[in-house]
Design a protein around this motif. Sequence first.
Motif, PDB file in Angstrom:
ATOM      1  N   CYS A  69      27.053  45.966  29.441  1.00 30.36           N
ATOM      2  CA  CYS A  69      25.868  45.494  30.160  1.00 30.36           C
ATOM      3  C   CYS A  69      24.906  44.875  29.151  1.00 30.36           C
ATOM      4  O   CYS A  69      24.680  45.432  28.079  1.00 30.36           O
ATOM      5  N   CYS A  72      21.747  47.657  28.960  1.00 29.57           N
ATOM      6  CA  CYS A  72      21.908  49.029  28.466  1.00 29.57           C
ATOM      7  C   CYS A  72      23.198  49.229  27.679  1.00 29.57           C
ATOM      8  O   CYS A  72      23.454  50.304  27.163  1.00 29.57           O
ATOM      9  N   CYS A 119      24.904  45.769  34.542  1.00 24.88           N
ATOM     10  CA  CYS A 119      25.540  46.837  35.308  1.00 24.88           C
ATOM     11  C   CYS A 119      24.868  47.037  36.663  1.00 24.88           C
ATOM     12  O   CYS A 119      23.823  46.455  36.944  1.00 24.88           O
ATOM     13  N   CYS A 124      20.404  46.966  36.622  1.00 24.69           N
ATOM     14  CA  CYS A 124      20.529  47.944  35.548  1.00 24.69           C
ATOM     15  C   CYS A 124      19.347  48.894  35.571  1.00 24.69           C
ATOM     16  O   CYS A 124      18.196  48.462  35.658  1.00 24.69           O
ATOM     17  N   PRO A 125      19.613  50.196  35.543  1.00 24.27           N
ATOM     18  CA  PRO A 125      18.511  51.161  35.611  1.00 24.27           C
ATOM     19  C   PRO A 125      17.528  51.020  34.441  1.00 24.27           C
ATOM     20  O   PRO A 125      16.373  51.422  34.568  1.00 24.27           O
TER      21      PRO A 125
HETATM   22 ZN    ZN Z   1      22.856  48.408  32.311  1.00 22.16          ZN
END
Ligand code: ZN
Length: 146
Positions: A69, A72, A119, A124-125
């Motif tokens: 990703c 991250c 991701c 993405c978180p």
């Molecule tokens: Zn990510």
Amino acid sequence: MDFKLEIFIERLKNEETQIIQEEIPSYLLSLKDQEVSFSETVSLKGKTYLASDHLILELSVKAVAFLPCIICNEQTPFEIFLPSLHHAQELSEIPSGIFHYQELIRESLLLQLPAFLECHNNQCPEREVIKKFFKKEQFSKGFQDL
Ligand SMILES: [Zn+2]
């Protein structure tokens, strides 16, 4: 099991069409050493035949790639489906009479990879965290410029 990706030209003479239907282990495509990895198997379906002085290969290729990703760095799956990979090779370029097509599959898959992947379907978180960080940076920079 013999998973060599090769086509014997001799067997295709007399207008034979050879059906290709294989689940090949991705290590055959030797992609492990790169930043991208692939799911254990890559599936190939199609046919190969001779057309005058060319070997024709028509394949559909399915694979799942894993890329880090962009935010991250988590390994993120990316599905690749090539519905019609067409390849024509001049027979004079196959002096051994055996056409190896690992490289063809490998390159075709690599061409499908996105330059960047995020991701969780682009959610993405860690995106929020980074956004805040960048905002702050820009903010304080802006102040410095004043
Ligand atoms: Zn990510």
